[in-house]
Scaffold this active site. Structure first.
Site, PDB file in Angstrom:
ATOM      1  N   ASN A 137      39.023  36.717  40.183  1.00 16.36           N
ATOM      2  CA  ASN A 137      38.473  36.815  38.827  1.00 16.36           C
ATOM      3  C   ASN A 137      37.334  35.823  38.580  1.00 16.36           C
ATOM      4  OD1 ASN A 137      39.655  34.287  38.368  1.00 16.36           O
ATOM      5  ND2 ASN A 137      41.362  35.079  37.177  1.00 16.36           N
ATOM      6  N   ASP A 138      36.804  35.218  39.627  1.00 15.27           N
ATOM      7  CA  ASP A 138      35.741  34.225  39.444  1.00 15.27           C
ATOM      8  C   ASP A 138      34.533  34.820  38.726  1.00 15.27           C
ATOM      9  OD1 ASP A 138      37.423  32.581  40.787  1.00 15.27           O
ATOM     10  OD2 ASP A 138      36.133  32.263  42.527  1.00 15.27           O
ATOM     11  N   ASP A 159      41.057  28.551  36.823  1.00 15.75           N
ATOM     12  CA  ASP A 159      41.668  29.561  35.964  1.00 15.75           C
ATOM     13  C   ASP A 159      43.100  29.186  35.595  1.00 15.75           C
ATOM     14  OD1 ASP A 159      43.083  30.130  38.366  1.00 15.75           O
ATOM     15  OD2 ASP A 159      41.655  31.705  38.901  1.00 15.75           O
ATOM     16  N   ASP A 328      38.651  21.577  17.130  1.00 16.64           N
ATOM     17  CA  ASP A 328      37.368  21.010  17.543  1.00 16.64           C
ATOM     18  C   ASP A 328      36.513  20.656  16.322  1.00 16.64           C
ATOM     19  OD1 ASP A 328      35.407  20.564  19.764  1.00 16.64           O
ATOM     20  OD2 ASP A 328      34.295  22.113  18.692  1.00 16.64           O
ATOM     21  N   GLU A 357      39.818  16.817  15.839  1.00 19.46           N
ATOM     22  CA  GLU A 357      38.856  15.948  16.511  1.00 19.46           C
ATOM     23  C   GLU A 357      37.956  15.317  15.448  1.00 19.46           C
ATOM     24  OE1 GLU A 357      35.304  16.072  19.867  1.00 19.46           O
ATOM     25  OE2 GLU A 357      35.516  17.682  18.401  1.00 19.46           O
TER      26      GLU A 357
END
Length: 619
Positions: A137-138, A159, A328, A357
């Site tokens: 799946n790269d 992954d 985030d 954050e």
């Protein structure tokens, strides 16, 4: 692909009725605390159709927006039973299209799930750079950027399967909780590996795996009595997000006239959120400005967007069986909107934990954002955010352990002085403390690979109040200089890829120095697991003398739970007179040093080697 325009949305001229292309959330659960579910239904020109649910499901409200490709359908879920129900779109008596919508059965005890807390140690990793468990799946046909491990800012192939394959390594190290940077689809053309520009908030990036793989990661963590934190990004989405490309209405993002695609970069001045003298233009420039060109800034003044984000978080908590969320760029969100978001999530899961954050550098500025803060109350604000990050502590750590002489205010005195400000926090246990993360220089880069300085810093982090977090690779001495690019502080973990020259996941594959890092970390983290005085205890500390800092963590109602920490940050061996610390030692006569396993008599003097720390259990 549809494009965002200044005042109107294209692709709204067709009068043919199309098929349902999306329904979000894609499924839901019976027996939720919230009794309303707002479904986003998407398809070409569907706004003139009338929704109808089978099974006597009550549709409470239907909202049509600027864009005729959307319907927002609010249903009453109070008495819904688990099963599949049909959502039909009708034109008069004729059914134009239908969608089978499933309400699942919740896990037993899901509402009362316990979030991470100060008894945990968090292991932060970047999935693309940790381990490649499935090379197939790269690169995928549905994603633009292809794998290129030679490119520092490219996709390297790590992954979810790679993480699962090495959970035993993380568990052996002694970390109890995994926090991965975002795993949802980020389908930008380049520099997409970080995941912070999501293209689909309901889909795991196929280069990492599938939604089922994400749930399997949680299941494998829970088998090991470990926890799972998801990285959540409400402030900005990716420019390639399908919804950004065909906005429901123009007020879903902050659109700046004159900028390409409405872009204007944030001024990043987070203090404008509470600065009593801030100009409106500065405040707007921070909160409404885009984080980057490929990251449109979402408008959390829009209540429909907030509901979308609340439901998305709940959907991942249920489907991914999560134990926490990290949010985030928290202060860049609209303050009112993000407060509603966290409040509604925590109402659904009262024992859960959400961490924001707050990348700011003054204790008062961080404390402002924690739930029930007296600092925020000055302005009538309560964030309802349980956990914040102690960035000011992180800021001083590199300096502290490189300053051999205390002088006035140098060395470990900086730590002592920093902790004197803890009265500003309503909950000191809910502070994330760390030596580094994916946005700053690696701590071992700061220490020039000096393992003794690392040991002192880690000893501090693992014995102070709060929730400690380490960054993948710190435990083997990995280096990384942000000045050379983000990719340098996000290097591949050695051994995570077939054909790597070294496998640092194994003792035999690590160098002697790497094993020194690893074994020290392992011993300290695993010892910490059973120490309630460290998790939830009180702190007593003494002002440093000659760059030696002594503090105690203890349970007031249990004298057998007392830990004494001694940090000698000077470059000389020291003999310390323990009489000064009688208030902490009290009636204890013996001490077990937890790293060496040596037992000490608590007498008038203690020898401490230069640049070293000692952690004692008092007996």
């Amino acid at each position: 692909m549809r494009k965002v325009t200044t005042l109107v949305l294209l692709a709204i001229c067709s009068f043919a009725f199309g098929q349902i292309e999306r329904v979000e959330p894609p499924n839901w659960w019976a027996n939720m605390n919230s009794t309303e579910l707002e479904l986003l239904v998407y398809g070409d020109n569907i706004s003139n159709l009338d929704p109808e649910f089978s099974g006597n499901i009550n549709i409470k409200k239907v909202v049509k927006v600027e864009n005729p490709n959307y319907l927002f359908v609010t249903v009453d879920t109070e008495d819904i039973t688990a099963g599949t129900h049909t959502l039909s779109l009708k034109k008069g008596k004729r059914t134009v299209d239908s969608f089978n919508y499933e309400f699942k059965t919740r896990r037993d005890g899901s509402e009362q799930r316990k979030g991470f807390d100060s008894s945990d140690v968090i292991y932060l990793l970047m999935p693309d750079r940790f381990a490649n468990g499935d090379p197939s799946n790269d690169s995928t046909s549905e994603t633009i950027e292809k794998a290129n491990r030679e490119h520092q800012g490219g996709r390297h192939g790590g992954d979810i399967q790679g993480i699962i394959d090495h959970l035993d390594y993380i568990n052996e190290l002694g970390a109890t909780t995994l926090w991965s940077t975002p795993l949802t689809l980020d389908n930008e053309k380049v520099y997409s590996y970080h995941g912070y520009a999501s293209s689909d908030l309901y889909k795991i990036d196929p280069r990492y795996g599938s939604n089922e793989d994400f749930a399997s990661l949680s299941a494998e963590l829970h088998k090991r009595n470990m926890k799972h934190i998801m990285d959540f990004v409400p402030n900005h989405w990716g420019l390639s997000h399908w919804l950004i490309q065909d906005l429901p209405s123009s007020d879903w993002i902050h659109f700046w006239e004159g900028g390409e695609n409405g872009f204007k970069r944030s001024n990043y001045i987070q203090t404008t959120q509470f600065d009593p003298y801030a100009s409106e233009i500065d405040a707007k420039g921070c909160m409404d400005g885009w984080f980057d060109y490929t990251m449109p800034d979402m408008n959390e003044n829009n209540p429909m967007l907030i509901t979308y984000l609340v439901q998305n978080a709940i959907w991942w908590i249920e489907s991914g069986d999560l134990d926490g969320i990290r949010v985030d760029t928290y202060p860049y969100n609209d303050k009112k909107g993000i407060t509603e978001w966290v409040t509604r999530v925590m109402e659904e899961y009262p024992n859960f934990n959400v961490m924001g954050e707050i990348f700011m550098h003054e204790t008062a500025h961080i404390a402002y954002w924690q739930k029930d803060s007296k600092v925020g109350a000055i302005q009538g604000f309560n964030s309802n955010l349980p956990t914040v990050m102690d960035f000011p502590l992180h800021d001083i750590l590199p300096r502290v352990f490189k300053e051999d002489q205390q002088n006035w205010g140098d060395g470990v005195y900086r730590i002592y002085d920093h902790l004197t400000k803890d009265f500003l926090y309503p909950n000191i246990n809910n502070l994330l403390i760390k030596m580094g993360n994916h946005d700053v220089n690696r701590i071992n880069q700061e220490f020039d690979g000096d393992v003794d300085k690392y040991k002192m810093a880690l000893t501090l982090i693992m014995t102070l109040r709060g929730i400690p977090q380490i960054y993948y690779g710190d435990e083997i001495g990995m280096l990384g200089d942000k000045g050379k690019g983000d990719g340098d502080i996000r290097r591949d973990f050695p051994g995570g890829w077939t054909g790597d020259e070294q496998d640092a996941f194994t003792s035999k594959g690590r160098t002697t120095k790497q094993n020194e890092y690893f074994e020290f970390t392992k011993n300290l983290l695993n010892w910490r697991k059973g120490k309630k005085a460290i998790h939830f205890g009180e702190t007593l500390h003494f002002s440093p003398v000659d760059n030696v800092y002594v503090y105690f963590r203890y349970l007031p109602d249990n004298p057998n739970e007392t830990v004494m920490v001694v940090l000698n940050n000077s470059n000389k061996d020291q003999k310390i007179d323990l009489a000064r610390f009688e208030e902490g030692i009290q009636s204890h006569t013996k001490a077990l040093e937890i790293i060496s396993g040596m037992e000490y008599e608590i007498n008038q003097n203690l020898d401490v080697a230069a640049k070293s720390g000692l952690v004692f259990e008092l007996k």
